[in-house]
Motif scaffolding. Structure first.
Motif, mmCIF file in Angstrom:
data_model
loop_
_atom_site.group_PDB
_atom_site.id
_atom_site.type_symbol
_atom_site.label_atom_id
_atom_site.label_comp_id
_atom_site.label_asym_id
_atom_site.label_seq_id
_atom_site.Cartn_x
_atom_site.Cartn_y
_atom_site.Cartn_z
ATOM 1 N N UNK A 1 0.847 -1.191 0.000
ATOM 2 C CA UNK A 1 0.000 0.000 0.000
ATOM 3 C C UNK A 1 0.880 1.238 0.000
ATOM 4 N N UNK A 2 0.319 2.347 -0.461
ATOM 5 C CA UNK A 2 1.077 3.585 -0.508
ATOM 6 C C UNK A 2 0.156 4.765 -0.253
ATOM 7 N N UNK A 3 0.635 5.734 0.478
ATOM 8 C CA UNK A 3 -0.135 6.946 0.707
ATOM 9 C C UNK A 3 -0.041 7.889 -0.497
ATOM 10 N N UNK A 4 1.113 7.883 -1.176
ATOM 11 C CA UNK A 4 1.334 8.710 -2.359
ATOM 12 C C UNK A 4 1.242 7.848 -3.605
ATOM 13 N N UNK A 5 0.324 8.182 -4.492
ATOM 14 C CA UNK A 5 0.181 7.466 -5.754
ATOM 15 C C UNK A 5 0.709 8.370 -6.868
ATOM 16 N N UNK A 6 1.752 7.919 -7.536
ATOM 17 C CA UNK A 6 2.367 8.703 -8.605
ATOM 18 C C UNK A 6 1.820 8.204 -9.947
ATOM 19 N N UNK A 7 1.184 9.118 -10.676
ATOM 20 C CA UNK A 7 0.444 8.743 -11.872
ATOM 21 C C UNK A 7 0.971 9.487 -13.092
ATOM 22 N N UNK A 8 1.148 8.762 -14.201
ATOM 23 C CA UNK A 8 1.552 9.346 -15.480
ATOM 24 C C UNK A 8 0.337 9.417 -16.397
ATOM 25 N N UNK A 9 0.004 10.615 -16.848
ATOM 26 C CA UNK A 9 -1.125 10.838 -17.745
ATOM 27 C C UNK A 9 -0.568 11.069 -19.147
ATOM 28 N N UNK A 10 -0.822 10.131 -20.050
ATOM 29 C CA UNK A 10 -0.203 10.219 -21.380
ATOM 30 C C UNK A 10 -1.197 10.783 -22.395
ATOM 31 N N UNK A 11 -1.005 12.038 -22.743
ATOM 32 C CA UNK A 11 -1.805 12.714 -23.755
ATOM 33 C C UNK A 11 -1.087 12.547 -25.095
ATOM 34 N N UNK A 12 -1.747 11.858 -26.021
ATOM 35 C CA UNK A 12 -1.054 11.479 -27.258
ATOM 36 C C UNK A 12 -1.976 11.539 -28.460
ATOM 37 N N UNK B 1 2.905 14.184 -14.999
ATOM 38 C CA UNK B 1 3.113 13.367 -13.802
ATOM 39 C C UNK B 1 2.454 14.066 -12.613
ATOM 40 N N UNK B 2 1.580 13.337 -11.921
ATOM 41 C CA UNK B 2 0.918 13.894 -10.746
ATOM 42 C C UNK B 2 1.132 12.965 -9.555
ATOM 43 N N UNK B 3 1.196 13.560 -8.378
ATOM 44 C CA UNK B 3 1.309 12.789 -7.149
ATOM 45 C C UNK B 3 0.065 13.030 -6.308
ATOM 46 N N UNK C 1 -6.047 -1.101 -5.595
ATOM 47 C CA UNK C 1 -4.661 -1.048 -6.045
ATOM 48 C C UNK C 1 -3.816 -0.249 -5.051
ATOM 49 N N UNK C 2 -2.867 -0.906 -4.458
ATOM 50 C CA UNK C 2 -1.935 -0.279 -3.510
ATOM 51 C C UNK C 2 -2.642 0.491 -2.395
ATOM 52 N N UNK C 3 -3.753 -0.064 -1.933
ATOM 53 C CA UNK C 3 -4.496 0.576 -0.858
ATOM 54 C C UNK C 3 -5.428 1.679 -1.315
ATOM 55 N N UNK C 4 -5.520 1.905 -2.613
ATOM 56 C CA UNK C 4 -6.411 2.903 -3.198
ATOM 57 C C UNK C 4 -7.598 2.207 -3.858
#
Length: 262
Positions: free
Chosen positions: A3-14, A234-236, A136-139
């Motif tokens: 699990x993680x408190x911080x989820x790092x997400x990549x948003x791919x606009x293409x 990239x968002x956290x 997913x990972x505690x989310x």
């Protein structure tokens, strides 16, 4: 699962190559391979292998097909989850199916409920009937697809999910609605809300400007590209911070109770 408190997400606009899965997979693999190894989740647009096509019989794949295997390979290689939708043929039906592929290779799926009647999607694709909440990972993550955005009841946060996300092919003429509705979904559901949209011009002449975005629990925007350009944002996301806001305001405690009829 970790699990993680911080989820790092990549948003791919293409941009997308029309009805060319192999070329689109190649382009996305380059983008995903170039990401940091610390990314938890990668989000791709709607129908990311083909563009928003109604030629389902030409481009449809199966759950044992090349794109599914490719997603599993990349997710395992990069130790990240990957989510996006593709055209799936199953039981003599076609589905605009969102796949949430875990780093383990396991898959959660969601079939788009609100098929886009304006484009005749309802005449080609079977509509889904069930929402999917991904653990997913505690989310708890609620993934939806494009036109679903216009229907707030379907997105209502009755499970106390932590992240609402939409993958889309949302064209330029109605992009103000995209911006407004995503912000509204974040506020009314007190949830991080992500929308990943494509860019470019498709074979039918429809232009897409992206406006890929992430809002927080109160509707504050902290990542957006509305320039019509390809970009990986990239968002956290901070689960603890979101929980504190929910505990302080408690708006979800006053939500209406209802039953969705199928």
């Amino acid at each position: 699962m970790n699990t993680t408190n911080i989820l790092k997400v990549a948003l791919i606009q293409s941009d997308l190559v029309w009805e060319n899965p192999s070329e689109n997979r190649k382009r996305f693999e380059e983008k995903i391979s170039g990401l940091s190894d610390k990314i938890d989740l990668v989000v791709l647009p709607e129908m990311f292998t083909t563009g928003f096509t109604m030629n389902a019989s030409i481009v449809a794949e199966t759950m044992e097909g090349e794109t599914v295997q490719w997603l599993q390979y990349l997710a395992q290689k990069k130790s990240t989850a990957i989510v996006g939708s593709i055209v799936i043929r199953e039981n003599d039906c076609f589905y605009n199916r969102l796949l949430f592929v875990h780093p383990s290779g396991n898959i959660d799926s969601y079939n788009k409920k609100h098929t886009f009647t304006l484009a005749g999607e309802h005449e080609v694709f079977s509509a889904g009937t069930e929402r999917t909440i991904v653990d997913y990972k505690g989310w708890k993550i609620c993934p939806l697809i494009c036109y679903d955005l216009r229907f707030p009841v379907w997105a209502r946060n009755t499970e106390n999910y932590d992240l609402l996300l939409y993958v889309a092919s949302w064209p330029k003429p109605r992009i103000e609605a995209w911006d407004s509705l995503l912000k509204a979904r974040a506020i009314e559901n007190m949830s991080y809300t992500i929308g990943v949209n494509r860019v470019g011009v498709d074979v039918n002449g429809y232009e897409y400007t992206g406006n890929t975005v992430c809002y927080d629990t109160l509707g504050n925007c902290f990542a957006k590209n509305n320039q019509g350009t390809e970009e990986v944002l990239i968002v956290e996301l901070n689960k603890e911070a979101q929980t504190k806001i929910r505990d302080r305001f408690c708006f979800l405690d006053d939500r209406d109770a209802f039953v969705i009829k199928k």
